[in-house]
Design a protein around this motif. Structure first.
Motif, mmCIF file in Angstrom:
data_model
loop_
_atom_site.group_PDB
_atom_site.id
_atom_site.type_symbol
_atom_site.label_atom_id
_atom_site.label_comp_id
_atom_site.label_asym_id
_atom_site.label_seq_id
_atom_site.Cartn_x
_atom_site.Cartn_y
_atom_site.Cartn_z
ATOM 1 N N ARG A 132 0.815 -1.211 0.000
ATOM 2 C CA ARG A 132 0.000 0.000 0.000
ATOM 3 C C ARG A 132 0.850 1.263 0.000
ATOM 4 N N ARG A 133 2.101 1.118 0.413
ATOM 5 C CA ARG A 133 3.011 2.265 0.400
ATOM 6 C C ARG A 133 4.001 2.204 -0.758
ATOM 7 N N GLY A 134 3.762 1.281 -1.671
ATOM 8 C CA GLY A 134 4.617 1.176 -2.850
ATOM 9 C C GLY A 134 5.991 0.608 -2.580
ATOM 10 N N ILE A 135 6.100 -0.234 -1.553
ATOM 11 C CA ILE A 135 7.393 -0.805 -1.156
ATOM 12 C C ILE A 135 7.419 -2.289 -1.488
ATOM 13 N N GLN A 136 8.496 -2.730 -2.127
ATOM 14 C CA GLN A 136 8.666 -4.147 -2.461
ATOM 15 C C GLN A 136 9.174 -4.910 -1.245
ATOM 16 N N LEU A 137 8.636 -6.103 -1.027
ATOM 17 C CA LEU A 137 9.113 -6.981 0.043
ATOM 18 C C LEU A 137 9.854 -8.166 -0.563
ATOM 19 N N LEU A 138 11.042 -8.431 -0.054
ATOM 20 C CA LEU A 138 11.795 -9.636 -0.408
ATOM 21 C C LEU A 138 11.969 -10.465 0.858
ATOM 22 N N VAL A 139 11.405 -11.663 0.854
ATOM 23 C CA VAL A 139 11.479 -12.553 2.014
ATOM 24 C C VAL A 139 12.712 -13.437 1.877
ATOM 25 N N LEU A 167 15.732 -1.224 3.380
ATOM 26 C CA LEU A 167 15.684 -1.536 4.804
ATOM 27 C C LEU A 167 15.832 -3.039 4.986
ATOM 28 N N LEU A 168 16.812 -3.442 5.785
ATOM 29 C CA LEU A 168 17.003 -4.849 6.136
ATOM 30 C C LEU A 168 16.425 -5.089 7.518
ATOM 31 N N ILE A 169 15.458 -5.996 7.596
ATOM 32 C CA ILE A 169 14.922 -6.460 8.876
ATOM 33 C C ILE A 169 15.436 -7.876 9.080
ATOM 34 N N GLY A 170 16.109 -8.131 10.181
ATOM 35 C CA GLY A 170 16.714 -9.454 10.332
ATOM 36 C C GLY A 170 16.908 -9.866 11.767
ATOM 37 N N VAL A 197 12.536 -0.856 -0.995
ATOM 38 C CA VAL A 197 12.646 -2.302 -0.792
ATOM 39 C C VAL A 197 12.826 -2.584 0.698
ATOM 40 N N VAL A 198 12.098 -3.587 1.199
ATOM 41 C CA VAL A 198 12.324 -4.139 2.531
ATOM 42 C C VAL A 198 12.748 -5.591 2.370
ATOM 43 N N ILE A 199 13.897 -5.934 2.910
ATOM 44 C CA ILE A 199 14.398 -7.310 2.899
ATOM 45 C C ILE A 199 14.148 -7.896 4.287
ATOM 46 N N TRP A 200 13.373 -8.956 4.336
ATOM 47 C CA TRP A 200 12.997 -9.556 5.622
ATOM 48 C C TRP A 200 13.693 -10.894 5.767
ATOM 49 N N GLN A 201 14.755 -10.913 6.565
ATOM 50 C CA GLN A 201 15.519 -12.127 6.813
ATOM 51 C C GLN A 201 15.128 -12.712 8.163
ATOM 52 N N PHE A 202 14.911 -14.020 8.217
ATOM 53 C CA PHE A 202 14.643 -14.697 9.482
ATOM 54 C C PHE A 202 15.063 -16.160 9.345
ATOM 55 N N ALA A 203 15.418 -16.764 10.471
ATOM 56 C CA ALA A 203 15.804 -18.183 10.486
ATOM 57 C C ALA A 203 14.599 -19.047 10.125
ATOM 58 N N CYS A 204 14.835 -20.091 9.341
ATOM 59 C CA CYS A 204 13.731 -20.967 8.905
ATOM 60 C C CYS A 204 12.992 -21.595 10.076
ATOM 61 N N ARG A 205 13.662 -21.825 11.195
ATOM 62 C CA ARG A 205 12.978 -22.429 12.344
ATOM 63 C C ARG A 205 11.834 -21.557 12.850
ATOM 64 N N GLU A 206 11.873 -20.254 12.537
ATOM 65 C CA GLU A 206 10.788 -19.366 12.935
ATOM 66 C C GLU A 206 9.460 -19.782 12.297
#
Length: 532
Positions: free
Chosen positions: A159-166, A315-318, A383-392
């Motif tokens: 909605r804010r025109g930002i791409q998400l990469l999981v 933005l990197l979220i991790g 762009v927002v890059i959302w990194q998280f451990a697979c166990r999550e």
């Protein structure tokens, strides 16, 4: 009356004794409540320097007794845990069982030993060997599953025109199953949770970009470029760089026309004991595992480590997979983590919100809290890059987190805001505390807890009867701090300053928040015990 038993003097005496004990316990609990409400400060919380009449006796009601009883029970649990951890024979018994521990691959404190000195984190294995995480979420009847959670975040960004990469990050056993005690050496493909393929396909059908790096890391292993540390949960510096390069190529089309910075690399050798090794070595009478040595490539801009940039378009979220090699508090050097390598390959600055744990929810809650406090970390982002451990995917909190909220000044009137550049000495009564992990049960050494203080006054008289949201150290180097034992009703004295003055240095440390989400609107402070 016939059939009724006559009450003897002995029976009366026994009942009287029982009631006496009950009243005695209630009196002790009540006295504990009075002592705490009177503000018994203890070491590091002097009365001197604070206004007279700082703590007046309060009426002891049933609610006060219940709260005191809860504190007493928690204190008993803390003492029990402390006795268990300090029990001298515990280490000796573990030493005797060490051969079986190594040969059978038995789990100890969430650590699973593998072949030839390799160590694995048990939740990574449980994620792979347990039921499909989508099936697990469906059976619970709720909506807080990894599919709906990611889609909710994606739609808010869209909605804010930002791409998400999981960017889900595989755990060590996914890529190195042959190093498990019972691992198959002839495995030809990475191990994945049964729901993995369906989850990725569903996200991609909905328009979400998912970067699956299983095959990338598997191929590096086949070329003898081992992508994980032997005694740590995390990947190697080379694996971080390889993933950063692929991520950069994926998001570059959205960043055309941006600034191109000239960065350079500086190679540094670092040695450290792996986080899993530290966990299991706590159970033994002597260290069982030697430090590992790796070479990291620090990213420099203008001769210094490239800093994060709040105005960056990425933005990197991790979690800790993003934090390792970036934060020196993890013991593996600094300036060479995922954010820095990504900045190098993009030739652009990176903004980041990184916490060492709870990758499913911590970053989203931090974004919401920043927005509530008047700081929009998504402003100008492409762009927002959302990194998280697979166990999550199996164990994380995927509940939706609304990113739009009121301004902090509207939502949290009466909360303390320390003056910038100064340290303010305060005293307040603990109203609530966030949870604190048991040392050795988690793969990180440090932890921050949140305190909600009421009746806050300052030693200089500038603050009176305020509230405060304060972050403090609850665990350092796998040991609980004195503040970790604080309970509701206790008075505490702290030196505080604005959280934003230390956030760059301490913000990536794993942190627990208060259960009352309305307190996220309060601007936090950073607190330290007086004299530290």
């Amino acid at each position: 009356m016939k059939g009724e038993r006559e009450v003897s003097a002995g029976d009366r005496l026994m009942v009287f004794g029982f009631l006496t004990v009950l009243l005695g316990v209630a009196a002790i609990i009540g006295a504990d409540a009075v002592r705490r409400d009177l503000g018994r400060q203890g070491d590091g919380c002097p009365v001197e320097g604070f206004p007279v009449g700082l703590s007046q006796p309060k009426t002891i009601g049933w609610g006060t007794i219940v709260q005191a009883n809860a504190r007493l029970i928690q204190k008993m649990r803390d003492v029990e845990n402390g006795m268990e951890a300090a029990f001298p024979m515990r280490n000796r018994v573990f030493d005797l069982l060490l051969p079986a521990y190594r040969s059978l691959g038995a789990s100890v404190d969430k650590v699973v030993p593998g072949r030839d000195g390799w160590l694995f984190y048990e939740p990574d294995l449980l994620h792979l060997t347990g039921p499909g995480f989508l099936q697990k979420a469906g059976s619970s009847g709720g909506t807080s599953d990894p599919l709906s959670g990611v889609l909710d975040f994606y739609r808010q960004l869209q909605r804010r025109g930002i791409q998400l990469l999981v960017l889900p990050t595989p755990g060590k056993p996914s890529i190195l199953p042959e190093h498990l005690q019972q691992g198959a050496r002839d495995t030809e493909r990475p191990l994945k949770n049964p729901s993995w393929d369906a989850w990725v396909a569903a996200l991609r059908r909905s328009g979400v970009d998912v970067l699956d790096v299983h095959e990338l890391l598997w191929e590096r292993k086949r070329k003898d470029q081992i992508p994980y540390l032997r005694t740590d949960t995390h990947w190697t510096p080379d694996a971080v760089d390889a993933v950063a390069e692929v991520v950069a190529k994926t998001v570059e089309p959205r960043l055309a026309g941006g600034p191109m910075l000239q960065m350079e690399r500086r190679s540094v050798q670092v040695s450290n004991r792996g986080d899993i090794a530290v966990m299991v070595d706590r159970a033994a009478s002597r260290p069982l595992h030697d430090p590992e040595t790796v070479r990291i490539d620090q990213i420099l801009f203008g001769g210094t480590i490239v800093p994060e940039d709040r105005s960056a378009r990425v933005l990197l979220i991790g979690d800790s997979f993003s934090n390792i090699y970036s934060s020196d508090r993890m013991g593996w050097g600094e300036g060479a983590g995922l954010a820095e390598q990504l900045a190098f390959h993009l030739r652009q600055p990176i903004d980041r919100i990184v916490h060492n744990d709870a990758g499913a929810v911590a970053g989203r809650k931090a974004l919401a809290a920043e927005r509530t406090r008047g700081r929009d970390r998504l402003a100008g982002k492409r762009v927002v890059i959302w990194q998280f451990a697979c166990r999550e995917l199996s164990f994380g909190n995927w509940a939706p987190v609304p990113l739009e909220a009121k301004n902090a000044r509207e939502a949290s009137p009466g909360f303390l805001t320390p003056p910038a550049g100064k340290v303010l000495r305060i005293s307040g009564v603990v109203s609530a505390t966030s949870t604190v992990p048991t040392p050795g049960s988690v793969p990180y050494a440090d932890h921050l807890m949140a305190l909600h203080l009421t009746g806050v006054v300052s030693a200089d008289g500038s603050v009176s009867d305020a509230e405060a949201l304060v972050y403090v150290f609850s665990m350092k180097a796998h040991r609980k701090t004195s503040l970790a034992s604080l309970r509701s009703g206790e008075r505490v004295c702290l030196d505080v300053r604005p959280w934003e003055e230390v956030e760059d240095r301490l913000g990536s440390i794993n942190r627990s928040e208060l259960e009352d989400e309305s307190l996220l609107a309060a601007v936090p402070c950073w607190g330290e015990p007086i004299g530290e």
